[in-house]
Each structure stands twice: as structure tokens, then as C-alpha cells.
Design a protein around this motif. Sequence first.
Motif, short mmCIF file in Angstrom:
data_model
loop_
_atom_site.label_atom_id
_atom_site.label_comp_id
_atom_site.label_asym_id
_atom_site.label_seq_id
_atom_site.Cartn_x
_atom_site.Cartn_y
_atom_site.Cartn_z
N ASN A 22 0.81 -1.22 0.00
CA ASN A 22 0.00 0.00 0.00
C ASN A 22 0.84 1.26 0.00
O ASN A 22 1.99 1.26 0.45
N CYS A 23 0.23 2.33 -0.48
CA CYS A 23 0.93 3.61 -0.56
C CYS A 23 -0.10 4.73 -0.45
O CYS A 23 -1.14 4.69 -1.12
N ALA A 24 0.20 5.70 0.40
CA ALA A 24 -0.63 6.90 0.48
C ALA A 24 0.11 8.02 -0.21
O ALA A 24 1.28 8.27 0.09
N TYR A 25 -0.53 8.68 -1.15
CA TYR A 25 0.14 9.79 -1.82
C TYR A 25 -0.39 11.11 -1.29
O TYR A 25 -1.43 11.17 -0.62
N ASN A 67 -7.31 4.78 -5.57
CA ASN A 67 -8.49 5.37 -4.92
C ASN A 67 -8.20 6.85 -4.70
O ASN A 67 -7.51 7.22 -3.75
N VAL A 70 -9.40 8.83 -1.29
CA VAL A 70 -8.57 8.80 -0.08
C VAL A 70 -7.09 8.88 -0.42
O VAL A 70 -6.24 8.66 0.45
N LYS A 71 -6.76 9.16 -1.66
CA LYS A 71 -5.36 9.29 -2.11
C LYS A 71 -4.56 8.04 -1.72
O LYS A 71 -3.53 8.12 -1.03
N HIS A 72 -5.01 6.92 -2.22
CA HIS A 72 -4.39 5.64 -1.87
C HIS A 72 -4.13 4.83 -3.14
O HIS A 72 -4.95 4.79 -4.05
N SER A 74 -2.40 0.96 -4.40
CA SER A 74 -1.90 -0.33 -3.95
C SER A 74 -1.38 -1.14 -5.12
O SER A 74 -1.81 -0.95 -6.26
#
Lengths: 116, 111
Positions: A22-25, A67, A70-72, A74
Motif C-alpha cells: 500500500n501507498c498513500a500519496y 483510490n 482517499v489518495k491511496h 496499492s
Amino acid sequence: GESVGLHLPTLSVQEGDNSIINCAYSNSASDYFIWYKQESGKGPQFIIDIRSNMDKRQGQRVTVLLNKTVKHLSLQIAATQPGDSAVYFCAESPPPNTGTASKLTFGTGTRLQVTL
Amino acid sequence: SQTIHQWPATLVQPVGSPLSLECTVEGTSNPNLYWYRQAAGRGLQLLFYSVGIGQISSEVPQNLSASRPQDRQFILSSKKLLLSDSGFYLCALGRYNSPLHFGNGTRLTVT
């Protein structure tokens, strides 16, 4: 190699299982996203990319999900193999103000360890 | 196909010494070129990029400079290295909306 670090989050999976990284940008203006794989002592290697007008893209054994709400981001790897062991980075890019230069911003990375 | 050459692969330099890292590319013309640095356990930080000969944009103020004397050559330099300049330096080529392709980097240790 330079991707080795004491504080990298690590994901351990058994050979044959599926992996999800996972990664949040951070930049809501980003409209282009890339996943890279980096092996010890080498430069990052392109895996898969996705543009913001899509929410899913599939490659060979890999799928990227986006997504934007939510700025996500994967990365899913199917049937993980020992050769998949590496550090994985997500990267985001907003459109340039002018010209064609890319201004990729990289996440801190996740180490994937594949156990036999 | 596009190829990126970086040398040397590893370098150990004393504090205060000069630095010159070279990147050359093949299989493309008029590329956008980039210098990134990676500290241990971290992601990549964009240092400089160039869209043409003699055109350099700096992203982070620091002790380093870049030059592009030829279309397929990109050079990273310093007049006096600091300990904090240690890291893994990567050259890349590409443009917005397509993946950047990276060389195999130079590991610099400043002692």
C-alpha cells in the motif's frame, strides 16, 4: 544496496501467496502514478503505471488500484515468487506547469520478503 | 532501446574533495534527464533535471550542481563534498506521463 534501511516497513509473504503493498500519496493534483521495484544496489525498475482516469490496471501477475478519494494506491502481486523480493516504491506526478519534464515524488518504500 | 550509463558504480571521497559523476544515454535524442539521490532507507529525491543542452533546473538548494554539455550527457558536480552528500545517485530519463527509466546508480561515500 541503497534501498536497504533500518526503518523500511516490511511485508513478509510465503511463496505462492498474494502480496498487497500500500501507498498513500500526498498531492491531490497528481494524475499519474507508477510502481517501481528496486533490488539491492540497482536502480528502480518500472513495474506498472496508472493514470487518474482509471481506478484499476492489470499487468502480468501485478495489479494496481487507485483510490483518488482517499489518495491511496496499492500494488497486488499474484503468486509471489522469491524473485519478487525487493523494495517497492510508489511514485506520483502532477502535470507540469509547462513543458514535458516529469516531477515524480517517491514514497519511502516497502520491503517485500518472500519466504519459502 | 534506451540505455543509461552511469559511472563510477562506487566512489569513496574525502570531505572537501571535488566530485564529478557522469551519466550518458543511448537510443534516444533530446531526452529529459534527471539526477535523483537516495539516502539509505529512503525514497528518491529529485535534485536536478534538464530538458536540453545547457538547461538545468534545480529542485533542492544544496552543495551540488549539474551540467548538460551534450544532448546525451548529464554531469553532477561538487566543488567541496560534505558528509551529508553521501548517498546513492541515480540518473534517469523520460517525460511526464510516462515512466522514468533509471540507470544503476553511483554509490557515493564521503569520509
